[in-house]
Scaffold this motif. Structure first.
Motif, PDB file in Angstrom:
ATOM      1  N   PHE A  18       2.744   3.780  -3.612  1.00  0.00           N
ATOM      2  CA  PHE A  18       1.832   3.957  -4.959  1.00  0.00           C
ATOM      3  C   PHE A  18       0.547   4.455  -4.538  1.00  0.00           C
ATOM      4  O   PHE A  18       0.005   4.021  -3.688  1.00  0.00           O
ATOM      5  N   ALA A  19       0.085   5.137  -5.664  1.00  0.00           N
ATOM      6  CA  ALA A  19      -1.282   5.499  -5.701  1.00  0.00           C
ATOM      7  C   ALA A  19      -1.871   6.110  -4.293  1.00  0.00           C
ATOM      8  O   ALA A  19      -1.172   7.146  -3.974  1.00  0.00           O
ATOM      9  N   ARG A  20      -3.062   5.582  -3.772  1.00  0.00           N
ATOM     10  CA  ARG A  20      -3.631   6.169  -2.711  1.00  0.00           C
ATOM     11  C   ARG A  20      -2.729   6.123  -1.504  1.00  0.00           C
ATOM     12  O   ARG A  20      -2.741   7.395  -0.506  1.00  0.00           O
TER      13      ARG A  20
ATOM     14  N   PHE B 146       1.374  -1.185  -1.902  1.00  0.00           N
ATOM     15  CA  PHE B 146       0.212  -0.317  -2.750  1.00  0.00           C
ATOM     16  C   PHE B 146      -0.983  -1.005  -2.286  1.00  0.00           C
ATOM     17  O   PHE B 146      -1.103  -2.022  -1.919  1.00  0.00           O
TER      18      PHE B 146
ATOM     19  N   THR C 265      -4.982  -2.286  -3.461  1.00  0.00           N
ATOM     20  CA  THR C 265      -5.267  -3.314  -4.324  1.00  0.00           C
ATOM     21  C   THR C 265      -5.204  -2.593  -5.986  1.00  0.00           C
ATOM     22  O   THR C 265      -5.486  -1.547  -5.926  1.00  0.00           O
ATOM     23  N   VAL C 266      -4.594  -3.362  -6.827  1.00  0.00           N
ATOM     24  CA  VAL C 266      -4.541  -2.935  -8.061  1.00  0.00           C
ATOM     25  C   VAL C 266      -5.915  -2.757  -8.679  1.00  0.00           C
ATOM     26  O   VAL C 266      -6.446  -3.579  -8.735  1.00  0.00           O
ATOM     27  N   THR C 267      -6.114  -1.831  -9.678  1.00  0.00           N
ATOM     28  CA  THR C 267      -7.083  -1.496 -10.339  1.00  0.00           C
ATOM     29  C   THR C 267      -7.159  -1.278 -12.045  1.00  0.00           C
ATOM     30  O   THR C 267      -7.728  -0.432 -12.510  1.00  0.00           O
ATOM     31  N   GLY C 268      -6.191  -1.908 -12.632  1.00  0.00           N
ATOM     32  CA  GLY C 268      -6.157  -1.554 -14.022  1.00  0.00           C
ATOM     33  C   GLY C 268      -7.177  -2.229 -15.071  1.00  0.00           C
ATOM     34  O   GLY C 268      -7.996  -3.049 -14.351  1.00  0.00           O
TER      35      GLY C 268
END
Lengths: 82, 151
Positions: free
Chosen positions: A7-9, A76, A78-81
């Motif tokens: 996911f993401a980056r 993934f 680190t989450v950043t929500g």
């Protein structure tokens, strides 16, 4: 078979949102899966990051978590929500 | 308890009203609303994209809300998190808790936000003058979540 998602980056760095690994018997933990992917070299080094997070069957876990045939794992950043 | 993960905008005022509607036992409502800022870490931000992990996101949020309802005597929890394209000034996240007394509502609201920020699979990608940029996780968020650890 183990399904792996990115996911993401990580997804962007790898140019891949997921894949199936057929050699599930080679892995006993999520870290084994990560080591296998790291051995591909190049862009895969992104999975060496210290703050990498992972999930097994859609639950957060540590890299020590056991992995089994049929599992869905995810790596993934680190989450950043919120 | 209501949990929504949605691309659509929402009205925080409407959500607040819903937290005490039809329940005269509610003595306290606490809400948190997170908004998209037009700057971050010294750079102008023209908007952002919120990526998530469909399936896991809903499960992670349900687990957090479930833990909150076990720890505090809550009457209602409303949690909304947006995904997709967002513009500066728009609300990203809404957490509302209602209880008979304020302490439970205050603490549960803070707990849900702290856990959401460190355990729910969302990732922000900001538009800056230098191009799109993934937001990095912050140590302060990890520390904030640590305070809720129980033995």
């Amino acid at each position: 078979m183990i399904r792996v998602q990115y996911f993401a980056r990580y997804r962007e760095a790898l140019g891949l949102d997921g894949e199936q690994l057929s050699n599930s018997e080679d892995f006993s933990t999520l870290n084994d899966v990560r080591e296998f992917l790291l051995a591909r070299g190049g862009a895969w080094q992104v999975l060496a990051e210290q703050n990498l997070m992972c999930a097994r069957n859609q639950e957060l876990c540590s890299l020590d978590e056991a992995v089994a045939e049929g599992d869905e794992v995810a790596f993934f950043p680190t989450v950043t929500g919120g | 308890m209501s949990i929504r993960v949605q691309p659509d905008a929402f009205d925080p005022g409407d959500e607040l009203s819903r937290l005490h509607a039809q329940n005269l036992g509610v003595g306290a409502v606490v809400t948190f609303v997170g908004y998209v800022r037009d700057f971050n870490e010294g750079r102008d931000v023209g908007g952002m994209f919120l990526e998530h992990f469909p399936g896991m996101t809903e499960k992670a949020l349900a687990k957090i809300v479930d833990e909150a309802t076990q720890r505090w005597p809550l009457l209602k929890v409303e949690l909304i998190h947006r995904i997709g394209r967002l513009e500066p000034g728009e609300p990203i996240v809404f957490v509302g808790t209602s209880s008979a007394h304020r302490e439970a509502a205050f603490e549960a609201c803070a707990f849900i936000m702290d856990y959401l920020k460190t355990r729910a699979p969302f990732w922000k990608k900001e538009d800056t003058a230098d191009g799109p940029r993934w937001v990095e996780g912050r140590c302060s968020d990890q520390q904030a979540a640590q305070r809720w650890k129980q033995d």
